[in-house]
Scaffold this motif. Sequence first.
Motif, PDB file in Angstrom:
ATOM      1  N   LYS A 343      49.208  20.812  25.042  1.00  0.00           N
ATOM      2  CA  LYS A 343      49.396  20.231  26.366  1.00  0.00           C
ATOM      3  C   LYS A 343      50.488  20.039  26.490  1.00  0.00           C
ATOM      4  O   LYS A 343      51.308  20.714  27.635  1.00  0.00           O
ATOM      5  CB  LYS A 343      48.072  19.561  26.255  1.00  0.00           C
ATOM      6  CG  LYS A 343      47.753  19.261  27.762  1.00  0.00           C
ATOM      7  CD  LYS A 343      46.259  18.070  27.741  1.00  0.00           C
ATOM      8  CE  LYS A 343      46.312  17.977  29.209  1.00  0.00           C
ATOM      9  NZ  LYS A 343      46.761  17.324  30.454  1.00  0.00           N
ATOM     10  N   GLU A 344      50.710  18.645  26.131  1.00  0.00           N
ATOM     11  CA  GLU A 344      52.182  18.575  26.686  1.00  0.00           C
ATOM     12  C   GLU A 344      54.028  19.474  26.466  1.00  0.00           C
ATOM     13  O   GLU A 344      54.551  19.957  27.161  1.00  0.00           O
ATOM     14  CB  GLU A 344      52.713  17.134  25.809  1.00  0.00           C
ATOM     15  CG  GLU A 344      51.544  15.883  25.109  1.00  0.00           C
ATOM     16  CD  GLU A 344      52.680  14.842  24.335  1.00  0.00           C
ATOM     17  OE1 GLU A 344      52.237  13.771  24.656  1.00  0.00           O
ATOM     18  OE2 GLU A 344      52.607  15.680  23.183  1.00  0.00           O
ATOM     19  N   ASN A 346      53.629  23.073  26.973  1.00  0.00           N
ATOM     20  CA  ASN A 346      52.714  23.534  27.936  1.00  0.00           C
ATOM     21  C   ASN A 346      53.037  22.543  29.188  1.00  0.00           C
ATOM     22  O   ASN A 346      54.153  23.691  29.835  1.00  0.00           O
ATOM     23  CB  ASN A 346      51.248  24.467  28.057  1.00  0.00           C
ATOM     24  CG  ASN A 346      50.820  25.362  26.540  1.00  0.00           C
ATOM     25  OD1 ASN A 346      52.171  25.766  25.964  1.00  0.00           O
ATOM     26  ND2 ASN A 346      49.681  25.037  26.376  1.00  0.00           N
ATOM     27  N   GLU A 347      52.452  21.923  29.018  1.00  0.00           N
ATOM     28  CA  GLU A 347      52.910  21.146  30.504  1.00  0.00           C
ATOM     29  C   GLU A 347      55.009  20.780  30.418  1.00  0.00           C
ATOM     30  O   GLU A 347      55.406  21.273  31.977  1.00  0.00           O
ATOM     31  CB  GLU A 347      52.875  19.944  30.511  1.00  0.00           C
ATOM     32  CG  GLU A 347      51.238  19.462  30.274  1.00  0.00           C
ATOM     33  CD  GLU A 347      50.530  19.421  31.969  1.00  0.00           C
ATOM     34  OE1 GLU A 347      50.989  18.984  32.746  1.00  0.00           O
ATOM     35  OE2 GLU A 347      49.837  20.774  32.012  1.00  0.00           O
ATOM     36  N   LYS A 348      55.330  20.558  30.099  1.00  0.00           N
ATOM     37  CA  LYS A 348      56.624  20.403  29.387  1.00  0.00           C
ATOM     38  C   LYS A 348      57.326  22.094  30.288  1.00  0.00           C
ATOM     39  O   LYS A 348      58.577  21.860  30.927  1.00  0.00           O
ATOM     40  CB  LYS A 348      57.385  20.137  28.376  1.00  0.00           C
ATOM     41  CG  LYS A 348      57.691  18.603  28.229  1.00  0.00           C
ATOM     42  CD  LYS A 348      58.267  18.283  27.125  1.00  0.00           C
ATOM     43  CE  LYS A 348      58.818  17.162  26.769  1.00  0.00           C
ATOM     44  NZ  LYS A 348      59.328  15.848  27.699  1.00  0.00           N
ATOM     45  N   HIS A 351      55.755  23.461  33.836  1.00  0.00           N
ATOM     46  CA  HIS A 351      55.916  21.724  35.310  1.00  0.00           C
ATOM     47  C   HIS A 351      57.414  21.737  35.129  1.00  0.00           C
ATOM     48  O   HIS A 351      57.770  21.386  36.268  1.00  0.00           O
ATOM     49  CB  HIS A 351      55.168  21.635  34.987  1.00  0.00           C
ATOM     50  CG  HIS A 351      54.196  21.254  35.522  1.00  0.00           C
ATOM     51  ND1 HIS A 351      53.426  22.196  36.517  1.00  0.00           N
ATOM     52  CD2 HIS A 351      52.574  21.768  34.174  1.00  0.00           C
ATOM     53  CE1 HIS A 351      52.353  22.125  36.489  1.00  0.00           C
ATOM     54  NE2 HIS A 351      51.776  22.127  35.239  1.00  0.00           N
ATOM     55  N   ASP A 352      58.108  21.306  34.156  1.00  0.00           N
ATOM     56  CA  ASP A 352      59.427  20.743  33.450  1.00  0.00           C
ATOM     57  C   ASP A 352      60.671  21.507  33.704  1.00  0.00           C
ATOM     58  O   ASP A 352      61.477  21.676  34.351  1.00  0.00           O
ATOM     59  CB  ASP A 352      60.055  19.567  32.617  1.00  0.00           C
ATOM     60  CG  ASP A 352      58.832  18.097  32.509  1.00  0.00           C
ATOM     61  OD1 ASP A 352      58.314  18.944  33.658  1.00  0.00           O
ATOM     62  OD2 ASP A 352      58.497  17.102  31.688  1.00  0.00           O
TER      63      ASP A 352
END
Length: 394
Positions: A343-344, A346-348, A351-352
Amino acid sequence: MGNGNMKYDFDRIIDRYGTDSLKYDHAKAFGMPEGLLSLWVADMDFQTAPGIKDAIKGAADHGIFGYTAPGDAYDKAVQNWYRKHFGWETKKEWIVKTPGVVFALANAVRAFTKPGDHVLIQRPVYYPFATVVEQNERQVVNSPLKPVGDHYEMDFEDLEEKLAGPQVKLMLLCSPHNPVGRVWTKEELCRVEEACLANDVVLVSDEIHSDFVWGDRAHHILASLDKRFEENTVICTAPSKTFNLAGLQTSNIFIPNKNLRYKYRKAIERLGLFHPNQLGLAACRAAYETGEDWLAEAKTYIRGNIDFTRQFLEKNLPQIRLIEPEGTYLLWLDCRGMGLTVKELNEKIIHDGKVWLDAGEMFGPEGEGFQRINVACPRSYLEQALLRLKDCLE
C-alpha cells in the motif's frame, strides 16, 4: 536524443489526451488522480508505421464500411510474417480471427473446458489469464514461477504434478512472458508441452509479445517445435503489441488441429461474432506487408530505453532491482528492497510521484512489492517518470 540516424521519430511527444485513450483520459475512472505520467497499460506512445496509416487512410477515403471478411492477401501476409521471422510454415485454414487475444483466451476456456474444470496458469502473469478462467466459472490452478537470481524459471516439478490433476483440462502459457520478461527456451517449451500431452491437457500459448526479443535469444513458436505439439496447441498472435494497433481489435489465432479448431469456431459462433473489424484487417495486412523497417527501428529505440532504465536504477535507485528482460517492452521492477508495504509503495508512486505504473499484485500475490513499467515511449517522457520515482522513493 535517442534517434541518431533513424528514419522515424520516436522522440516526438504526441499528446494523447482528448482521444479517449485508456492510458491517459481515463485516470479518474480508475480512481487515479489527474496529471499522472502514464506508463501502465501495454500500448506504445509512438505513431504506428506509415504503411499502416496509409492503408487505414485508403480504406477511410473509400468511404464504405460494410461487412468485410479477410481475403487471401490478408492470410498470406500473416503467414509470410511467421515464416520469415520464426521459420514457421502454416496453413491458411489454421487461422481463426478474433477481436483480441484476451477474447481468444476466454474463448479457449469456453471451447475446451466445462464449468468447474481447472485451468493452469503460472503467476505472476498478465492478469486476464486468471479473470477469463474465473469469470467463466472455471477454477484457476496456479503453478508459480520461481525467482532464480535476476530472472524467473518454471517450477517443473510443481507444474508436472499439477498438470496431472484429474480436473486440469487446459493450460494458458504466456510466451514471451508478461510481466517477468522471460523468453522461454526450446527445452523449457518442450518440457511444458510434453507434460500437457502426457495428461491430455490442451495448451494455449499467448505469443502476442513474440516480436520483442532482446539480445541473441530467439522466440520459438510452440507449435513449430514438433508435429505432436502442433496437434495439441493453440497459438495466439496479433499485430497489436508489435505495431501499436490494440484499439483495432484484430488477432490471428492459429489452431492446426481440426477438431480443436471446430470446437473453437463453434464457441465463437455461439457468441454471435462473425465479421472482423474492416480497418483492423487493413491495418494488420499492411503491418505485416510493410512494417518491417519501422519495427526494426522501434526495437532499437525501445532497447535503448531498457538500457537507459537499467542504468538509471543502478545509479539512482539501487534498492530497486530490474528483473532482466529477455523479451517484451514491459519491465518488471522488484521494489521489495525499499522496505515499504504494498500500500505504501503504491501510494508513494501514484500520489507523491504522480506516476501511473501497474502494481505487481495485479499479476497475482507473487507480484506483491513489484511494479510493471511500460518503456515504449519517448525517452524524455521515460526520463521524467524515472526522475519522479527517484524523488518520491529516495
